[in-house]
Design a protein around this motif. Structure first.
Motif, short mmCIF file in Angstrom:
data_model
loop_
_atom_site.label_atom_id
_atom_site.label_comp_id
_atom_site.label_asym_id
_atom_site.label_seq_id
_atom_site.Cartn_x
_atom_site.Cartn_y
_atom_site.Cartn_z
N VAL A 227 0.73 -1.14 -0.01
CA VAL A 227 0.00 -0.03 -0.02
C VAL A 227 0.71 1.38 -0.08
O VAL A 227 0.77 2.28 -0.96
N PRO A 228 1.74 1.51 0.80
CA PRO A 228 2.55 2.86 0.95
C PRO A 228 3.36 2.88 -0.21
O PRO A 228 3.61 3.97 -0.82
N TYR A 229 3.84 1.63 -0.77
CA TYR A 229 4.63 1.86 -2.23
C TYR A 229 3.75 2.08 -3.18
O TYR A 229 4.31 3.09 -4.16
N GLU A 230 2.53 1.52 -3.52
CA GLU A 230 1.87 1.67 -4.97
C GLU A 230 0.86 2.58 -4.77
O GLU A 230 0.52 3.40 -5.77
N LYS A 231 0.11 2.66 -3.52
CA LYS A 231 -0.93 3.88 -3.59
C LYS A 231 -0.14 5.13 -3.35
O LYS A 231 -0.47 6.00 -4.07
N GLY A 232 1.05 5.11 -2.71
CA GLY A 232 1.80 6.31 -2.76
C GLY A 232 2.27 6.70 -4.04
O GLY A 232 2.32 7.92 -4.54
N SER A 233 2.99 5.73 -4.87
CA SER A 233 3.37 6.26 -6.32
C SER A 233 2.25 6.67 -7.02
O SER A 233 2.47 7.35 -7.90
N CYS A 234 1.12 5.91 -6.94
CA CYS A 234 0.11 6.24 -7.84
C CYS A 234 -0.43 7.71 -7.57
O CYS A 234 -0.76 8.58 -8.47
N PHE A 235 -0.38 8.23 -6.03
CA PHE A 235 -0.71 9.42 -5.87
C PHE A 235 0.19 10.58 -6.66
O PHE A 235 -0.31 11.47 -7.19
N LEU A 236 1.45 10.28 -6.43
CA LEU A 236 2.42 11.11 -7.21
C LEU A 236 2.45 11.12 -8.66
O LEU A 236 2.44 12.24 -9.35
N PHE A 237 1.97 9.95 -9.12
CA PHE A 237 1.68 9.78 -10.76
C PHE A 237 0.57 10.82 -11.16
O PHE A 237 0.45 11.61 -11.88
N HIS A 238 -0.58 10.78 -10.20
CA HIS A 238 -1.92 11.41 -10.32
C HIS A 238 -1.24 13.05 -10.25
O HIS A 238 -1.80 14.02 -10.93
N LEU A 239 -0.71 13.46 -9.06
CA LEU A 239 -0.20 14.70 -9.14
C LEU A 239 0.73 15.29 -10.39
O LEU A 239 0.53 16.33 -10.93
N GLU A 240 1.45 14.36 -10.90
CA GLU A 240 2.38 14.65 -11.93
C GLU A 240 1.26 14.78 -13.29
O GLU A 240 1.50 15.77 -13.94
N SER A 241 0.34 14.24 -13.38
CA SER A 241 -0.78 14.26 -14.50
C SER A 241 -1.45 15.66 -14.28
O SER A 241 -1.65 16.35 -15.09
N LEU A 242 -1.62 16.02 -12.88
CA LEU A 242 -2.43 17.37 -13.07
C LEU A 242 -1.67 18.68 -13.33
O LEU A 242 -2.26 19.57 -13.87
N VAL A 243 -0.32 18.59 -12.96
CA VAL A 243 0.68 19.51 -13.52
C VAL A 243 0.93 19.44 -15.02
O VAL A 243 1.78 20.21 -15.00
N GLY A 244 0.61 18.51 -15.57
CA GLY A 244 0.87 18.50 -16.79
C GLY A 244 1.93 17.67 -17.45
O GLY A 244 2.65 17.50 -18.55
N GLY A 245 2.23 16.66 -16.38
CA GLY A 245 3.31 15.61 -17.04
C GLY A 245 4.62 15.54 -16.32
O GLY A 245 4.99 16.54 -15.66
N PRO A 246 5.42 14.90 -16.65
CA PRO A 246 6.95 14.86 -16.12
C PRO A 246 7.91 16.19 -16.23
O PRO A 246 8.45 16.20 -15.25
#
Ligand SMILES: CC/C=C\C/C=C\C[C@@H](O)/C=C/C=C/C=C\[C@@H](O)CCCC(=O)O
Ligand SMILES: [Zn+2]
Length: 496
Positions: free
Chosen positions: A259-278
């Motif tokens: 959970v902390p590994y994958e839910k956490g990295s998914c959350f950061l992936f979502h934030l990355e998508s909200l700001v327009g990508g890598p």
């Protein structure tokens, strides 16, 4: 061979200390051991290396030598690590040696020879590597985890020795901890996701830069599968499925999961998508490490505050208006609906999806038509083979034993040296209650002690038809070969 595992709260069994991630200290240590053995720590050794061995100092009493170490950068107690054994080393990079028992050294040097490339890529994303050396110690098979990010001396399991460097993601993960976790550290275990989720995110950034963005997405999809399994195991309303659980008065080993590994990295992936990508997100990573590396402590609220400060313009344009922070942080179960498998590019998984569907939908009397799939299976990468087996494991109904018998010979499943593939294959056989395969499960369980494999296999053998007594008897006979953390967790899994 002696080795420690202090994360999360076992350093207190080694030495008196403030055994909390929120307390950091430097240290010097001296280990006195029998002269024929070498001692190592997650620190800078004082001695020289001669002919592949660390030189100790005779203490003039008995046949013993002393080895001294210094860790000049403040670290939390869980990052104290030591190992003592017949350990030799070989240079594998500008600032790296691999250490192992001599019999494994050639295989280890080959498997991990990309380490300097990984460190350099991590530096390009997160900033300078400040720990000096970045050595690697390959532990005996009983080591309970895939790896442990001790600064200066990463510990890894020998199950990474696939012979084709296909399991390098674990090494990249542990190297990534040099920034997220070791430099910027969760202030308490409630915020463990900032250690692990951010490290998985950084690990996959490195994979993207060194391999491809498609592979980063395939790794996210594989991680999503692990997250599904963890949420299913705990139950979707369980405290430990929250990104920020309350683990006070709880043994952190009980709370540990994907959970902390994958839910956490998914959350950061979502934030990355909200700001327009890598391209827009990556500068934040370096700024975040730079901002918090001072006293090096981070909490979820501090992370959120800095994130909104860094992306203040995007706040003004309403980029985050749809983001339900508290739902992400404090709701149990799978991530908010903003992250679903279709958020990820599955093109590298397509051949696996098509092949898995053929196996799932074919009847026993048509199995011969799958002979032609041997070329396709052979062309898959080890990670695609892993994902093929994951897709079959996720099928609504278990594969018939007729199909597994066919797959075993057609794909030479027993020949794979890749521990991830072996684990998924044995899991597939257990799910179908293929009793002839229980002996292979038992043999794997007496060869490795990595909990990622051992715990699910014992649980699934225990649940399989006529497997319960085999699991209980096997564990009773062999529990002494496992690290105490592993033996304790499996005993709980088997309701002993
Ligand atoms: C929400 C959980 C809160 C605290 C848990 C903290 C530590 C748990 C303790 O069990 C130690 C874990 C150590 C993990 C070490 C390596 C992992 O990153 C890899 C594990 C999976 C694998 O074998 O690959
Ligand atoms: Zn980690």
């Amino acid at each position: 061979f002696v080795f420690t595992q202090c994360q999360a709260i076992h350093a207190r069994s080694l030495l008196p200390c403030q055994d909390s991630p929120g307390i950091k200290f430097t240290y010097r240590a001296t280990l006195i051991v029998p002269a024929e053995l070498t001692a190592l720590m997650g620190a800078i050794p004082v001695g020289d290396i001669k002919e592949g061995r660390l030189t100790g100092e005779s203490i003039g009493v008995g046949n013993k030598v002393s080895y001294s170490f210094e860790q000049p950068t403040p670290i939390p107690s869980y990052l104290i690590g030591l190992a003592i054994g017949d350990i030799h080393c070989r240079e594998i990079g500008a600032r790296s040696r691999v250490w192992s028992e001599p019999e494994l050294l050639d295989a280890c040097a080959y498997e991990f020879s990309e380490i300097e490339e990984f460190i350099k890529c991590g530096e390009s994303i997160a900033g300078p590597y400040i720990w000096g050396s970045c050595d690697l110690l390959v532990l005996p098979p009983s080591y309970p985890y895939g790896g442990m990010e001790h600064p200066c001396l990463i510990f890894v399991t020998p199950t990474l020795l696939a012979g084709d460097r296909s399991l390098a993601a674990v090494l990249i993960h542990e190297i990534s901890h040099s920034w997220t976790g070791n430099l910027v550290t969760c202030a308490t275990w409630d915020h463990f996701w900032l250690n692990e989720g951010f490290t998985v995110f950084l690990e996959r950034k490195i994979i993207s830069r060194l391999n491809s963005e498609k592979l980063r997405h395939m790794e996210f999809l594989n991680g999503y599968d692990s997250l599904l399994n963890s949420v299913k195991r705990f139950g979707s309303d369980h405290e430990f499925t929250k990104l920020v659980p309350t683990v006070r008065d709880t043994d952190p080993d009980d709370a540990f999961s994907s959970v902390p590994y994958e839910k956490g990295s998914c959350f950061l992936f979502h934030l990355e998508s909200l700001v327009g990508g890598p391209d827009n997100f990556d500068p934040f990573i370096k700024a975040y490490i730079d901002k918090f590396k001072g006293d090096g402590l981070i909490t979820t609220d501090l992370f959120k505050k800095f994130f909104l400060e860094f992306f203040s313009e995007e706040v003004g344009t309403g980029c985050f208006s749809s983001l339900d922070w508290d739902n992400w942080f404090y709701s149990p179960g799978m991530p908010a609906p903003s992250i679903i498998p279709s958020c990820f590019d599955s093109s590298l998984q397509q051949p696996c999806i098509e092949l898995s569907n053929r196996w799932i939908n074919i009847s026993a009397d048509e199995l011969a038509t799958l002979d032609s799939s041997f070329e396709l299976y052979s062309s898959l990468s080890p990670l695609q083979k892993r994902d093929l087996l994951s897709l079959l494991l996720r099928a609504d109904i278990p594969l018939p034993i007729t199909h597994l018998i066919k797959m075993k010979t057609l794909y030479n499943m027993e020949d794979s040296k890749n521990a991830e593939i072996k684990f998924k294959w044995l899991s597939l056989c257990l799910r179908s209650n293929w009793e002839e395969m229980y002996v292979q499960v038992a043999s794997f369980l007496t060869e490795v002690g990595r909990m990622k494999f051992v715990r699910p296999l014992y649980r699934n053998l225990y649940k399989a038809e006529n497997g319960r007594d085999i699991a209980l008897k096997l564990f009773k006979q062999h529990k002494h070969i496992y690290h105490n953390i592993c033996a304790t967790m499996v005993a709980k899994d088997l309701e002993i």
